[in-house]
Design a protein around this motif. Structure first.
Motif, PDB file in Angstrom:
ATOM      1  N   ILE A 256       0.856  -1.184   0.000  1.00 48.79           N
ATOM      2  CA  ILE A 256       0.000   0.000   0.000  1.00 48.79           C
ATOM      3  C   ILE A 256       0.892   1.234   0.000  1.00 48.79           C
ATOM      4  CG2 ILE A 256      -0.198   0.152   2.529  1.00 48.79           C
ATOM      5  CD1 ILE A 256      -3.197   0.863   2.000  1.00 48.79           C
ATOM      6  N   THR A 257       0.494   2.254  -0.753  1.00 50.14           N
ATOM      7  CA  THR A 257       1.337   3.446  -0.907  1.00 50.14           C
ATOM      8  C   THR A 257       0.911   4.544   0.056  1.00 50.14           C
ATOM      9  OG1 THR A 257      -0.091   4.427  -2.593  1.00 50.14           O
ATOM     10  CG2 THR A 257       1.631   2.914  -3.356  1.00 50.14           C
ATOM     11  N   ALA A 258       1.838   5.460   0.325  1.00 49.77           N
ATOM     12  CA  ALA A 258       1.539   6.603   1.188  1.00 49.77           C
ATOM     13  C   ALA A 258       0.448   7.493   0.582  1.00 49.77           C
ATOM     14  CB  ALA A 258       2.814   7.403   1.462  1.00 49.77           C
ATOM     15  N   PRO A 259       0.496   7.784  -0.745  1.00 49.10           N
ATOM     16  CA  PRO A 259      -0.571   8.615  -1.315  1.00 49.10           C
ATOM     17  C   PRO A 259      -1.961   7.988  -1.179  1.00 49.10           C
ATOM     18  CG  PRO A 259       1.322   8.604  -2.774  1.00 49.10           C
ATOM     19  CD  PRO A 259       1.602   7.581  -1.712  1.00 49.10           C
ATOM     20  N   SER A 260      -2.050   6.668  -1.339  1.00 48.38           N
ATOM     21  CA  SER A 260      -3.361   6.026  -1.209  1.00 48.38           C
ATOM     22  C   SER A 260      -3.864   6.092   0.225  1.00 48.38           C
ATOM     23  CB  SER A 260      -3.302   4.573  -1.694  1.00 48.38           C
ATOM     24  OG  SER A 260      -2.454   3.795  -0.856  1.00 48.38           O
ATOM     25  N   LEU A 261      -2.958   5.957   1.197  1.00 49.63           N
ATOM     26  CA  LEU A 261      -3.343   6.091   2.600  1.00 49.63           C
ATOM     27  C   LEU A 261      -3.753   7.536   2.908  1.00 49.63           C
ATOM     28  CD1 LEU A 261      -0.601   3.924   4.365  1.00 49.63           C
ATOM     29  CD2 LEU A 261      -3.056   3.429   4.277  1.00 49.63           C
ATOM     30  N   ALA A 262      -2.993   8.487   2.364  1.00 47.80           N
ATOM     31  CA  ALA A 262      -3.309   9.894   2.595  1.00 47.80           C
ATOM     32  C   ALA A 262      -4.693  10.229   2.044  1.00 47.80           C
ATOM     33  CB  ALA A 262      -2.244  10.781   1.947  1.00 47.80           C
ATOM     34  N   ASN A 263      -4.998   9.697   0.871  1.00 53.83           N
ATOM     35  CA  ASN A 263      -6.303   9.941   0.257  1.00 53.83           C
ATOM     36  C   ASN A 263      -7.426   9.298   1.069  1.00 53.83           C
ATOM     37  OD1 ASN A 263      -7.971  10.810  -2.145  1.00 53.83           O
ATOM     38  ND2 ASN A 263      -8.311   8.603  -2.249  1.00 53.83           N
ATOM     39  N   LYS A 264      -7.180   8.092   1.568  1.00 50.32           N
ATOM     40  CA  LYS A 264      -8.207   7.380   2.336  1.00 50.32           C
ATOM     41  C   LYS A 264      -8.537   8.099   3.640  1.00 50.32           C
ATOM     42  CE  LYS A 264      -9.365   2.849   4.234  1.00 50.32           C
ATOM     43  NZ  LYS A 264     -10.646   2.773   3.483  1.00 50.32           N
ATOM     44  N   PHE A 265      -7.510   8.631   4.318  1.00 49.85           N
ATOM     45  CA  PHE A 265      -7.723   9.246   5.629  1.00 49.85           C
ATOM     46  C   PHE A 265      -7.776  10.776   5.569  1.00 49.85           C
ATOM     47  CE2 PHE A 265      -5.619   5.127   6.537  1.00 49.85           C
ATOM     48  CZ  PHE A 265      -6.669   4.530   7.210  1.00 49.85           C
ATOM     49  N   ASN A 266      -7.713  11.305   4.340  1.00 50.87           N
ATOM     50  CA  ASN A 266      -7.854  12.751   4.139  1.00 50.87           C
ATOM     51  C   ASN A 266      -6.803  13.539   4.926  1.00 50.87           C
ATOM     52  OD1 ASN A 266      -9.092  14.987   2.924  1.00 50.87           O
ATOM     53  ND2 ASN A 266     -10.456  15.319   4.678  1.00 50.87           N
TER      54      ASN A 266
ATOM     55  N   VAL B 257       0.472  13.429   2.718  1.00 48.94           N
ATOM     56  CA  VAL B 257       1.415  12.308   2.599  1.00 48.94           C
ATOM     57  C   VAL B 257       2.465  12.395   3.702  1.00 48.94           C
ATOM     58  CG1 VAL B 257       3.202  11.278   1.133  1.00 48.94           C
ATOM     59  CG2 VAL B 257       1.043  12.032   0.122  1.00 48.94           C
ATOM     60  N   ARG B 258       2.871  13.628   4.043  1.00 47.97           N
ATOM     61  CA  ARG B 258       3.861  13.810   5.116  1.00 47.97           C
ATOM     62  C   ARG B 258       3.325  13.277   6.444  1.00 47.97           C
ATOM     63  NH1 ARG B 258       6.951  19.446   5.549  1.00 47.97           N
ATOM     64  NH2 ARG B 258       7.649  18.614   3.532  1.00 47.97           N
ATOM     65  N   THR B 259       2.028  13.462   6.682  1.00 48.66           N
ATOM     66  CA  THR B 259       1.411  12.928   7.908  1.00 48.66           C
ATOM     67  C   THR B 259       1.479  11.406   7.913  1.00 48.66           C
ATOM     68  OG1 THR B 259      -0.084  14.811   8.146  1.00 48.66           O
ATOM     69  CG2 THR B 259      -0.741  12.761   9.222  1.00 48.66           C
ATOM     70  N   ILE B 260       1.244  10.804   6.767  1.00 49.06           N
ATOM     71  CA  ILE B 260       1.327   9.335   6.664  1.00 49.06           C
ATOM     72  C   ILE B 260       2.751   8.871   6.939  1.00 49.06           C
ATOM     73  CG2 ILE B 260       1.147   7.369   5.096  1.00 49.06           C
ATOM     74  CD1 ILE B 260      -1.538   8.454   6.047  1.00 49.06           C
ATOM     75  N   TYR B 261       3.747   9.601   6.438  1.00 52.97           N
ATOM     76  CA  TYR B 261       5.141   9.246   6.725  1.00 52.97           C
ATOM     77  C   TYR B 261       5.384   9.218   8.234  1.00 52.97           C
ATOM     78  CZ  TYR B 261       6.269  10.062   1.764  1.00 52.97           C
ATOM     79  OH  TYR B 261       6.327  10.011   0.396  1.00 52.97           O
ATOM     80  N   ARG B 262       4.867  10.245   8.929  1.00 53.64           N
ATOM     81  CA  ARG B 262       5.046  10.317  10.383  1.00 53.64           C
ATOM     82  C   ARG B 262       4.309   9.161  11.073  1.00 53.64           C
ATOM     83  NH1 ARG B 262       4.458  16.125   9.631  1.00 53.64           N
ATOM     84  NH2 ARG B 262       2.251  15.949  10.200  1.00 53.64           N
ATOM     85  N   ASP B 263       3.123   8.838  10.566  1.00 56.28           N
ATOM     86  CA  ASP B 263       2.360   7.736  11.158  1.00 56.28           C
ATOM     87  C   ASP B 263       3.084   6.400  10.977  1.00 56.28           C
ATOM     88  OD1 ASP B 263       0.398   9.482  11.946  1.00 56.28           O
ATOM     89  OD2 ASP B 263      -0.973   9.030  10.287  1.00 56.28           O
ATOM     90  N   ILE B 264       3.632   6.178   9.799  1.00 57.89           N
ATOM     91  CA  ILE B 264       4.366   4.940   9.542  1.00 57.89           C
ATOM     92  C   ILE B 264       5.571   4.839  10.470  1.00 57.89           C
ATOM     93  CG2 ILE B 264       5.799   3.717   7.853  1.00 57.89           C
ATOM     94  CD1 ILE B 264       2.861   3.436   7.254  1.00 57.89           C
ATOM     95  N   LYS B 265       6.261   5.963  10.656  1.00 61.32           N
ATOM     96  CA  LYS B 265       7.412   5.977  11.555  1.00 61.32           C
ATOM     97  C   LYS B 265       6.991   5.665  12.983  1.00 61.32           C
ATOM     98  CE  LYS B 265      11.424   8.772  12.890  1.00 61.32           C
ATOM     99  NZ  LYS B 265      12.150  10.062  12.687  1.00 61.32           N
ATOM    100  N   ALA B 266       5.838   6.206  13.397  1.00 62.34           N
ATOM    101  CA  ALA B 266       5.329   5.945  14.743  1.00 62.34           C
ATOM    102  C   ALA B 266       5.008   4.464  14.930  1.00 62.34           C
ATOM    103  CB  ALA B 266       4.085   6.799  15.002  1.00 62.34           C
TER     104      ALA B 266
ATOM    105  N   LYS C 148       7.304   1.307  -4.604  1.00 64.36           N
ATOM    106  CA  LYS C 148       6.115   0.459  -4.589  1.00 64.36           C
ATOM    107  C   LYS C 148       5.201   0.761  -3.409  1.00 64.36           C
ATOM    108  CE  LYS C 148       8.180  -3.416  -7.106  1.00 64.36           C
ATOM    109  NZ  LYS C 148       8.485  -4.879  -7.064  1.00 64.36           N
ATOM    110  N   GLY C 149       5.773   0.866  -2.227  1.00 60.41           N
ATOM    111  CA  GLY C 149       4.941   1.162  -1.067  1.00 60.41           C
ATOM    112  C   GLY C 149       5.389   0.430   0.178  1.00 60.41           C
ATOM    113  N   TYR C 150       4.455   0.286   1.116  1.00 57.78           N
ATOM    114  CA  TYR C 150       4.742  -0.343   2.401  1.00 57.78           C
ATOM    115  C   TYR C 150       4.095  -1.726   2.474  1.00 57.78           C
ATOM    116  CZ  TYR C 150       5.841   4.475   3.737  1.00 57.78           C
ATOM    117  OH  TYR C 150       6.371   5.738   3.797  1.00 57.78           O
ATOM    118  N   ALA C 151       4.742  -2.603   3.232  1.00 54.55           N
ATOM    119  CA  ALA C 151       4.204  -3.946   3.450  1.00 54.55           C
ATOM    120  C   ALA C 151       4.565  -4.396   4.852  1.00 54.55           C
ATOM    121  CB  ALA C 151       4.773  -4.922   2.422  1.00 54.55           C
ATOM    122  N   LEU C 152       3.768  -5.271   5.395  1.00 55.66           N
ATOM    123  CA  LEU C 152       4.078  -5.869   6.689  1.00 55.66           C
ATOM    124  C   LEU C 152       4.943  -7.102   6.489  1.00 55.66           C
ATOM    125  CD1 LEU C 152       0.793  -5.731   8.800  1.00 55.66           C
ATOM    126  CD2 LEU C 152       2.874  -4.412   9.135  1.00 55.66           C
ATOM    127  N   MET C 153       5.820  -7.338   7.439  1.00 55.31           N
ATOM    128  CA  MET C 153       6.636  -8.539   7.385  1.00 55.31           C
ATOM    129  C   MET C 153       5.733  -9.771   7.375  1.00 55.31           C
ATOM    130  SD  MET C 153       9.652  -9.715  10.036  1.00 55.31           S
ATOM    131  CE  MET C 153      10.593  -8.225   9.693  1.00 55.31           C
TER     132      MET C 153
END
Length: 212
Positions: free
Chosen positions: A25-35, A38-47, A61-66
């Motif tokens: 899943i990509t950061a832009p798609s997450l940003a669009n889903k949660f309104n 993208v920078r906020t999504i980066y911070r959330d992923i880091k958290a 490509k995006g992010y994935a879980l192990m």
């Protein structure tokens, strides 16, 4: 807890669910889903990473879980997951937006606890199942579960099929998609006998047998 903190905690939980629902899943798609940005999504992923969630980043490509990381302890069999995906498509035809929202979020949580292989199959099945508007009708098929299994596992299926002229033929097919029409369930499949994609009414399939 401040309102902003509550919203962020809710979003972090939802992002984790999304990560568990999809392979990538990509950061832009997450940003669009949660309104959010993208920078906020980066911070959330880091958290989430700092909290110990094993998130993998695939460049471009995006992010994935192990692999293997999922929420315990609820587990579903493949046929149970397929039935829920089928129900999701029915709910999406409902005109009540709140019902659609709640059920879609529930399905996301269900997908999140599936193994990666079952998750891919569930998403494939959702992409290849379509419904017309649900009007009063009767269906006499009893083989949807087996055909779902053949579709998601790319199995060939041997069937005895009766056409409109009441002629029965034996053929080997490769299930591709399921469609619900006003009259009946239809299966789109590659037909080894006709050497092309054909529609098959499920209530006319007299016998079926899955093979590798």
């Amino acid at each position: 807890m401040k309102d902003n903190d509550t919203k962020r905690l809710s979003r972090l939980t939802a992002i984790l669910t999304q990560l568990q629902t999809k392979r990538l899943i990509t950061a832009p798609s997450l940003a669009n889903k949660f309104n959010v940005s993208v920078r906020t999504i980066y911070r959330d992923i880091k958290a989430l990473e700092q909290a110990g969630v094993p998130i993998l980043t695939e460049d471009g490509k995006g992010y994935a879980l192990m692999e293997g990381y999922k929420i315990p302890p609820v587990m579903f069999s493949e046929s149970q997951a397929n039935a829920l995906i089928l129900a999701e498509q029915l709910v999406l035809k409902n005109k009540d937006t709140s019902l659609i929202k709640d059920y879609t979020e529930a399905i996301d949580k269900i997908k999140a606890v599936l193994g990666q292989s079952e998750k891919d199959k569930a998403n494939l099945l959702a992409d290849r199942t379509r419904f017309e508007q649900n009007i009063n009708r009767e269906r006499n098929s009893d083989n949807i579960s087996q055909l779902q299994y053949a579709l998601t596992n790319f199995y060939l299926t041997k069937i005895d099929y009766t056409n409109e002229q009441n002629q029965t033929t034996s053929r080997t097919i490769e299930p591709f998609a399921l469609i619900s029409t006003n009259e009946n369930w239809l299966l789109i499949a590659w037909c080894g006998l006709r050497k092309e994609f054909r529609y098959f009414r499920l209530d006319r399939i007299l016998r079926y047998e899955n093979s590798d």
